[in-house]
Scaffold this active site. Structure first.
Site, PDB file in Angstrom:
ATOM      1  N   MET A  30       0.478  -1.511   0.336  1.00 20.69           N
ATOM      2  CA  MET A  30      -0.262   0.208  -0.111  1.00 20.69           C
ATOM      3  C   MET A  30       1.075   1.528  -0.089  1.00 20.69           C
ATOM      4  SD  MET A  30      -3.286  -0.961   2.074  1.00 20.69           S
ATOM      5  CE  MET A  30      -3.169  -1.448   4.124  1.00 20.69           C
ATOM      6  N   GLY A  36      11.563  -2.781   5.273  1.00 19.51           N
ATOM      7  CA  GLY A  36      10.595  -4.089   5.546  1.00 19.51           C
ATOM      8  C   GLY A  36       9.765  -4.309   4.219  1.00 19.51           C
ATOM      9  N   HIS A  37       9.303  -3.230   3.828  1.00 19.69           N
ATOM     10  CA  HIS A  37       9.205  -3.651   1.911  1.00 19.69           C
ATOM     11  C   HIS A  37       9.870  -3.723   0.868  1.00 19.69           C
ATOM     12  CE1 HIS A  37       5.891  -1.004   3.808  1.00 19.69           C
ATOM     13  NE2 HIS A  37       5.354  -1.605   3.512  1.00 19.69           N
ATOM     14  N   GLY A 147       4.926  -9.681   4.404  1.00 19.46           N
ATOM     15  CA  GLY A 147       5.748 -10.068   5.451  1.00 19.46           C
ATOM     16  C   GLY A 147       4.980 -10.771   6.762  1.00 19.46           C
ATOM     17  N   GLN A 153      -2.824 -12.003   7.499  1.00 22.30           N
ATOM     18  CA  GLN A 153      -2.828 -12.147   6.500  1.00 22.30           C
ATOM     19  C   GLN A 153      -2.243 -13.042   6.112  1.00 22.30           C
ATOM     20  OE1 GLN A 153      -2.595  -8.383   4.644  1.00 22.30           O
ATOM     21  NE2 GLN A 153      -0.747  -8.727   3.884  1.00 22.30           N
ATOM     22  N   SER A 186       4.394   1.196   8.465  1.00 18.98           N
ATOM     23  CA  SER A 186       4.146   2.298   7.881  1.00 18.98           C
ATOM     24  C   SER A 186       3.308   3.281   8.876  1.00 18.98           C
ATOM     25  CB  SER A 186       2.711   2.466   6.787  1.00 18.98           C
ATOM     26  OG  SER A 186       3.574   1.861   5.325  1.00 18.98           O
TER      27      SER A 186
HETATM   28  O1  PAF Z   1      -0.491  -5.980   3.391  1.00 15.64           O
HETATM   29  C1  PAF Z   1      -0.317  -4.581   3.249  1.00 15.64           C
HETATM   30  O2  PAF Z   1      -0.031  -3.910   2.624  1.00 15.64           O
HETATM   31  C2  PAF Z   1      -1.952  -4.429   1.990  1.00 15.64           C
HETATM   32  O3  PAF Z   1      -3.033  -5.525   2.842  1.00 15.64           O
HETATM   33  C3  PAF Z   1      -1.890  -5.442   1.427  1.00 15.64           C
HETATM   34  C4  PAF Z   1      -1.660  -6.808   1.450  1.00 15.64           C
HETATM   35  C5  PAF Z   1      -1.020  -4.708  -0.053  1.00 15.64           C
HETATM   36  C6  PAF Z   1      -3.670  -5.675   0.129  1.00 15.64           C
HETATM   37  O4  PAF Z   1      -3.547  -4.530   0.220  1.00 15.64           O
END
Ligand code: PAF
Length: 292
Positions: A30, A36-37, A147, A153, A186
């Protein structure tokens, strides 16, 4: 790096890469990218010749009163970071591109999604599963990297891929932490300096719980209670703190060996989440990278 904003352009570029025999790995985000990303990107680069990063603040996973409007949007900086990281394509669609009309078909996740974040954020995992399925359909990646900070998730996405026979290999990436142990997020940017000083106590609580459980210092309920009190006294408003079976995410049974502690707590504006996976009978800290 190509910056692509439309589905038609995305498909055109990806078709060329696939015809050339290149594998594609996807990192859905997002935006407001942090280290981390970038670690997800590095892991994706180990999976495939071409890495695609999507940046889309997905409204359907935010509930009423949550931070969809104020979620940090830093597109120009994000593009620079992705360029420097050797990403092949950044897919940055508009809201209208991803949801052109009222969406009449979407995914509904039961079981795994009903507890913890799913209980306090109704519909959240339906929104996540739906957008991730849309991205998988659009990009058709060979692999996708998520992550482990968003532990539930990741479990939901693995389940979705199994249940819907989606031909994508899901890769989990370890949590990246600040030097003081706070998991990168974030939403950490919402913390005031005073809250930022308190925030690492969340991870310290997880490490202390893990140690107490492994040493069988008290029964699990007492260990949980002690850390709940400790966090509340430090200023956190707890959503949940739970010891779970690491696979099912059900509350841990005394015989379960592969465990995860899941926590979500507000500290002022942000709701912080974190987790720690460990084996009940192992004292090996290096595996979890614990620094407390
Ligand atoms: O983890 C995230 O940033 C969001 O949940 C994702 C996986 C990009 C879905 O919008």
């Amino acid at each position: 790096m190509k910056v692509v904003r439309t589905i038609s352009e995305l498909r055109r570029v990806l078709t060329g890469w696939r015809q050339a025999g290149d594998r594609i790995s996807l990192v859905p985000t997002m935006g407001n990218l942090h280290a981390g990303h970038l670690q997800l990107v590095t892991m994706a680069q180990q999976q495939a010749e071409r890495v695609v990063v999507s940046i889309f603040v997905n409204p359907t996973q935010f509930g009423q009163g949550e931070d969809f409007e104020s979620y940090p949007r830093t597109e120009a900086e994000d593009i620079e970071k992705l360029k420097e990281s050797g990403v092949a394509l950044a897919f940055i669609p508009s809201l209208a591109e991803m949801y052109p009309g009222a969406q009449q078909v979407s995914l509904h996740v039961t079981g795994l999604a009903e507890r913890w974040c799913g209980a306090s954020r109704p519909g959240h995992f339906d929104g996540v599963a739906t957008i991730v399925a849309k991205l998988f359909n659009l990009i058709q990646p060979d692999s996708a990297v998520f992550g482990e900070k968003d532990y539930q998730q990741l479990a939901v996405i693995r389940q979705m891929v199994r249940d819907l026979n989606i031909p994508v290999s899901i890769v989990g990436a370890p949590i990246v932490r600040e030097p003081d142990g706070l998991a990168m997020s974030s939403r950490n940017s919402y913390l005031t300096p005073e809250q930022r000083a308190i925030a690492p106590r969340l991870y310290q609580a997880l490490c202390q719980m893990r140690d107490a459980i492994q040493r069988q210092e008290a029964d699990t309920e007492a260990i949980l209670q002690a850390q709940q009190t400790h966090l509340q006294q430090a200023g956190f408003k707890l959503d949940y703190l739970a010891l779970c079976n690491a696979e099912t995410l059900e509350p841990a049974h005394p015989d379960d060996q592969d465990l995860v502690i899941l926590v979500a707590a507000w500290l002022g504006k942000p709701r912080l989440i974190d987790n720690l996976r460990f084996s009940r009978f192992s004292g090996n800290k290096t595996k979890t990278g614990c620094r407390c």
